[in-house]
Design a protein around this motif. Structure first.
Motif, mmCIF file in Angstrom:
data_model
loop_
_atom_site.group_PDB
_atom_site.id
_atom_site.type_symbol
_atom_site.label_atom_id
_atom_site.label_comp_id
_atom_site.label_asym_id
_atom_site.label_seq_id
_atom_site.Cartn_x
_atom_site.Cartn_y
_atom_site.Cartn_z
ATOM 1 N N VAL A 134 1.186 -0.262 -10.457
ATOM 2 C CA VAL A 134 0.018 -0.341 -9.575
ATOM 3 C C VAL A 134 -1.227 0.087 -10.347
ATOM 4 C CG1 VAL A 134 1.493 0.201 -7.599
ATOM 5 C CG2 VAL A 134 0.094 2.004 -8.609
ATOM 6 N N HIS A 135 -2.352 -0.549 -10.045
ATOM 7 C CA HIS A 135 -3.612 -0.168 -10.694
ATOM 8 C C HIS A 135 -4.564 0.489 -9.732
ATOM 9 C CE1 HIS A 135 -4.285 -4.360 -9.267
ATOM 10 N NE2 HIS A 135 -5.404 -3.822 -8.859
ATOM 11 N N PHE A 136 -4.211 0.439 -8.452
ATOM 12 C CA PHE A 136 -5.088 0.994 -7.425
ATOM 13 C C PHE A 136 -4.212 1.735 -6.438
ATOM 14 C CE2 PHE A 136 -6.927 0.634 -3.198
ATOM 15 C CZ PHE A 136 -8.279 0.922 -3.377
ATOM 16 N N PHE A 137 -4.581 2.967 -6.164
ATOM 17 C CA PHE A 137 -3.775 3.805 -5.275
ATOM 18 C C PHE A 137 -4.748 4.556 -4.379
ATOM 19 C CE2 PHE A 137 -1.597 7.834 -4.316
ATOM 20 C CZ PHE A 137 -0.378 7.376 -3.818
ATOM 21 N N GLN A 138 -4.591 4.423 -3.073
ATOM 22 C CA GLN A 138 -5.568 5.016 -2.173
ATOM 23 C C GLN A 138 -4.893 5.716 -1.003
ATOM 24 O OE1 GLN A 138 -7.973 2.345 0.258
ATOM 25 N NE2 GLN A 138 -9.721 3.724 0.156
ATOM 26 N N LEU A 139 -5.498 6.847 -0.624
ATOM 27 C CA LEU A 139 -5.104 7.538 0.606
ATOM 28 C C LEU A 139 -6.295 7.529 1.540
ATOM 29 C CD1 LEU A 139 -3.751 10.293 -1.550
ATOM 30 C CD2 LEU A 139 -2.357 9.589 0.386
#
Lengths: 297, 712
Positions: free
Chosen positions: B609-614
């Motif tokens: 993954v290149h983008f990880f968001q909470l």
């Protein structure tokens, strides 16, 4: 101190962006509703990010009801003067006398030539503009007998019919900074339309340039007050006074009134594409400036 | 068949009024002759632009424009401008010139017939070349009559502007056959036999040039005295009535147009545009109201893709009203073999709002925003959150949405709506009070808590399966200026950072809603924390943001006081140009436990993954009974999202985290395996939804976005 005593007018200088397609029209409508006197667009027919300014002026005039419209300034080298004269009369008739003719001799000659236009030297371009002014005024004057005949160095009109007469006496304003153009204004034009940002010396530089125009006018037997002095300005509203046209509306009014009373500028054209700024300029700066000038006159 | 008027542009007459009347009478086209040397006439270009500002629907053309006095390069730009300003209503009809004495008197050129044809030929190339704005190279043309050494192309017109020629001589007719899009003579000049002979000549020239003669539109100027029986024999595609007499226009509209329209069978698109059509779509059966865009149309590149996804649909339908949505859906219902995407703003990650070879039903034009009462608004599915925020701001109101103003209302609301006031005010769909829905059957219903309550329940969390919402009625909240913090913090310890972030957010008052974005761990990598504090008190804002600033060494920070509309503001008009397919997964989680954050760090290190968001949920979202809406998993405090390039790799990495989650947020999940339905909905919800699906969409019309139809 030179105040030519013209009534004050307030206008805007809106980017004729082609996208979003209605950007410029929406701002023209904003200016119209806000009660401003004038909406103007620059004219660079070689620039595809902009609308064709003549088309935009016609459309914007059609979508507004009181505000006047003008190029700021129209590009003569890419526009045929006899056709432009009749188009101007048409737009003036359709709009009920709301068209003004701001025009320039041309610049950006590479771009003009790239579109197929004729490349002229500065001196040639001034002479071409003078010929065009003659053509405009002849076409707009149907009272004269016979066809229009202009055997110019750059433009030839050989017996074209005169008319139509515009709805009002369309003023011809020239964008100009150099002596030859300034002298042409003094001899033939109805207004001078420079941008403050192009005067390296700031407002003080208006004085010698005005003097050049006045001298040429006097030499041609005209009154200097026959020539309106317009000015494109930029500015921003801020809570505290931070500089020329950078502060609260009252400060703007003082700055502009100073230009009227000292340099005779009577039309202030604000550059910018922000509706809220345009509304504030109309509602707060224009009346306050008029009051200050009226009080001082 | 289409119909136009030709109105004398007399500056002593009322051409503008006659143009408006033409529009009212249902004519398709208004035209004016163009004689720039004639002082009793308006300048035709100026008049066309003026009339464009005074009309809404009717298309406009010169009849015909005087080429010798109108420079083709400038004309190309002017035409593109007027087309853009008028919403695609300009057509170009050109004439090579006549009246050479008058043209020369104005300063124009005098051209012999052969030269006039050559100049027209060159002009067509110049106009087309400058309109070909997709080509980044400069346009160059070195002709005998016109030189365009090096011009930038553009602007791109709003539609493919056809070039029609008014012409009589054989050389001109052959030019039309070779190059032009239409022929526009006057019946009074050519006569019925001349028309037939001219058409034959054009057809032959077209075939010789490898063109389909049907691509060349045949327009004819006719006077009111030509009898209907003669008009029927002209084989014309467009008849232009040459008169300034309103009663003649009215008679023509009443007696002639309905009769001739009924016999029109001509395709409206040229063969090269039709050649790009896709199999399985009944293009000839598209409802006229759909204002369809096909792969061969000029607008197609602007509409085919969405924000994150490259697409290549077979047709895009663009209804403007609920009734038109019903018609468009009826068309889609007849096409069971191709995909169907419903598009509002086109921002969906999971949603299938574009496809390959299928139908896209865009509701972008149903974009009304109307304040209907105290803290009560009605909005269309195509409205965008930036516009809603701007409309509500003067009232001191806001409606929680997503975190980006360009997102559309329909797709976000029907699945959830996790935005900047989630903890304070809940989900967007928690604010929904009623909705108008077009069902799979085409039936239109207004649903709320008391009417079709089950359906109202279903569209709040599973809307994509049940219909197309055409109007949303929302309660909105009182919201003043808010604090917006942007913090960059050191991310060298991903697991620890996530754990501290979770603890800080859970401990914060509900005024705070926050998100954290990070990528793969790298030396010097930082995480970006965005947070909104629903307060206009600077001290409160700072005191709520401080705990977030302390979870890791602070690299950068910016805090501003702004209206919510300021957070949602976008540049407005840009079209989407997504490429490829996003690979995204979503999970809803209650607490960021050490076990989870360690697994999350491993996910980040995997490179999948290149983008990880909470994003924050919880708070007011959790106050609502989970059974109250189809959106079910309300106990979570965080919505977790990851994006990668390969669905297979993302799935493999993400599946190892699956046991930590209490569900998924459908809008951020692109996994098409059927288990995702069980993540989105607990058993009781799922059973109820499947029952409702059988009732409201038994044939599976809405099947391309987490289909509930098969019991898999």
């Amino acid at each position: 101190m030179t105040d030519y005593g013209h009534d004050l007018q307030f206008g805007v200088f809106v980017t004729p962006a082609a996208q979003p397609a209605h950007h410029a029209v929406d701002l023209a409508v904003t200016a119209d509703r806000a009660g401003l006197d004038l909406v103007t667009f620059q004219d660079h027919p070689y620039q595809p990010h902009f609308h064709d300014t003549w088309t935009l002026l016609s459309y914007a005039a059609s979508r507004t009801s009181r505000v006047h419209v003008s190029g700021n300034v129209l590009n003569l080298p890419l526009r045929q003067p006899a056709v432009l004269a009749r188009a101007a009369a048409s737009l003036d008739l359709l709009s009920g006398g709301r068209f003004e003719l701001g025009i320039g001799a041309g610049g950006f000659w590479d771009a003009i030539a790239a579109m197929g236009g004729r490349r002229l030297s500065p001196g040639q371009s001034v002479r071409a503009l003078e010929e065009a002014i003659t053509i405009f005024r002849e076409i707009w004057n149907p009272a004269e007998r016979g066809g229009v005949r202009v055997e110019g160095e750059f433009y030839q009109v050989r017996g074209a019919k005169r008319g139509p007469a515009p709805a009002h006496d369309i003023p011809i304003w020239l964008g100009a900074y150099k002596p030859r153009m300034l002298r042409l204004i003094g001899r033939k034009a109805d207004g001078w339309l420079p941008s403050l940002g192009y005067l390296p010396g700031g407002p003080a530089e208006l004085a010698p340039l005005n003097a050049e125009i006045d001298e040429a006018a006097a030499g041609a037997g005209r009154s200097p007050s026959a020539i309106r002095r317009l000015l494109n300005v930029g500015g921003q509203f801020s809570a505290q006074a931070q500089g020329f046209l950078n502060g609260p509306p009252d400060q703007w009014a003082e700055d502009l009134a100073g230009l009227t009373l000292e340099h005779g500028v009577s039309t202030f054209i604000l550059a910018g594409d922000d509706a809220a700024t345009i509304e504030r300029y109309a509602a707060e700066v224009a009346p306050a400036t008029r009051e200050l000038v009226a009080a001082a006159r | 068949m289409e119909f136009g008027t030709s109105i004398t542009p007399a500056n002593g007459g009322d051409p503008v009024g006659l143009a408006r009347r033409s529009e009212e009478l249902g004519f398709d086209l208004v035209t004016f002759q163009d004689h720039p040397y004639q002082p009793r006439f308006h300048d035709t270009w100026t008049l066309l632009a003026w009339v464009a500002g005074q009309t809404e629907r009717v298309r406009l053309a010169g009849n015909v424009l005087n080429l010798p006095l109108r420079d083709p390069a400038l004309l190309a730009r002017s035409a593109a401008s007027l087309d853009l300003l008028s919403g695609g209503r300009l057509e170009l009809a050109l004439g090579a010139g006549g009246f050479w004495d008058a043209i020369e008197a104005m300063g124009g050129p005098r051209r012999e017939p052969r030269a006039a044809v050559e100049a027209t030929d060159e002009a067509i190339d110049i106009i087309r070349g400058l309109h070909h704005a997709g080509d980044p190279t400069p346009f160059r043309s070195e002709g005998t009559h016109y030189r365009v050494p090096n011009a930038q192309r553009g602007p791109l017109p709003a539609h493919h502007i056809p070039i029609w020629l008014g012409a009589l001589g054989p050389r001109m007719l052959r030019l039309i056959g070779r190059k032009a899009d239409g022929w526009l003579p006057s019946l009074g000049r050519v006569g019925v036999d001349g028309l037939r002979a001219g058409n034959k000549l054009i057809d032959e020239a077209a075939v010789a040039a490898g063109r389909d003669p049907a691509d060349i539109r045949r327009l004819v100027n006719v006077t009111p005295d030509v009898p209907l029986e003669v008009l029927q024999t002209l084989e014309a595609d467009t008849l232009i009535l040459y008169t300034d007499d309103v009663s003649e226009m009215e008679r023509f509209a009443r007696e002639v147009m309905p009769v001739l329209r009924a016999t029109n069978r001509r395709p409206t698109r040229p063969s090269w545009a039709r050649a790009k059509r896709r199999p399985g779509i009944d293009y000839d059966g598209v409802p006229r109201s759909a204002d369809a865009v096909e792969p061969g149309d000029i607008d197609f590149p602007r509409l085919k893709s969405t924000y994150l996804r490259g697409g290549n649909p077979g047709i895009i339908l663009r209804p403007r009203t609920t009734a038109e949505v019903v018609e468009a859906l009826a068309f889609a219902r007849r096409h069971r073999t191709v995909p169907l995407g419903i598009r509002s703003g086109g921002h969906g990650v999971s949603g299938r709002s574009t496809n390959d070879g299928g139908i896209v039903l865009s509701v972008a034009r149903l974009n009304h925003i109307e304040v209907v009462g105290d803290r009560r608004v009605r909005v269309g599915p195509g409205a965008r959150w930036s516009d809603i925020a701007r409309t509500l701001a003067p009232h001191g109101w806001a409606l929680t949405s997503g975190d980006y103003g360009g997102v559309g209302v329909g797709g976000l609301t029907t699945a959830g709506g996790v935005g900047w006031f989630a903890r304070k005010h809940g989900l967007t769909l928690d604010h929904l009070r009623s909705a108008e829905v077009v069902l799979a059957s085409g039936q239109v219903v207004r649903v709320d808590a008391a009417h079709d309550a089950e359906l109202f329940w279903a569209i709040r969390g599973a809307g994509a399966n049940f219909g197309i919402v055409t109007d949303f009625e929302f309660d909105v909240d009182e919201v003043g200026d808010v604090g917006f913090g942007q913090l960059a913090v050191d991310a060298s310890d991903p697991a620890g950072l996530l754990e501290r972030f979770g603890a800080a957010v859970e401990a914060a008052p509900r005024e705070l809603t926050a998100s954290l974005i990070m990528g793969p761990p790298r030396r010097g990598a930082y995480a970006s924390i965005l947070a909104v504090v629903d307060s206009d008190d600077p001290e409160t804002i700072v005191s709520l943001l401080e705990p977030l600033a302390e979870i890791a060494p602070l690299v950068d920070q910016r805090v501003v006081l702004t209206p919510y509309a300021g957070l949602m503001a976008t540049d407005g008009n840009s079209h989407h140009d997504g490429q490829g397919e996003p690979a995204g997964r979503s999970g809803l989680i209650e607490h960021l436990t050490p076990a989870f954050t360690a697994d999350a760090e491993e996910l980040l290190r995997s490179g999948a993954v290149h983008f990880f968001q909470l994003r924050s949920v919880g708070g007011a979202v959790a106050d609502v009974d989970p059974m109250a809406t189809a959106y079910a998993n309300r106990s979570a405090n965080f919505s977790v999202t990851a994006l990668g390039l390969s669905q297979r790799r993302v799935d493999a990495a993400w599946d190892r985290l699956h046991h930590h989650f209490q569900g998924t947020y459908l809008n951020f999940d692109t996994d098409r395996r059927p288990e995702r339905l069980h993540d989105a909905w607990p058993p009781e919800h799922l059973t109820r939804l499947r029952d409702l699906k059988r009732r409201y969409d038994p044939d599976g019309v809405f099947r391309d976005n987490f289909y509930l139809g098969d019991d898999r």
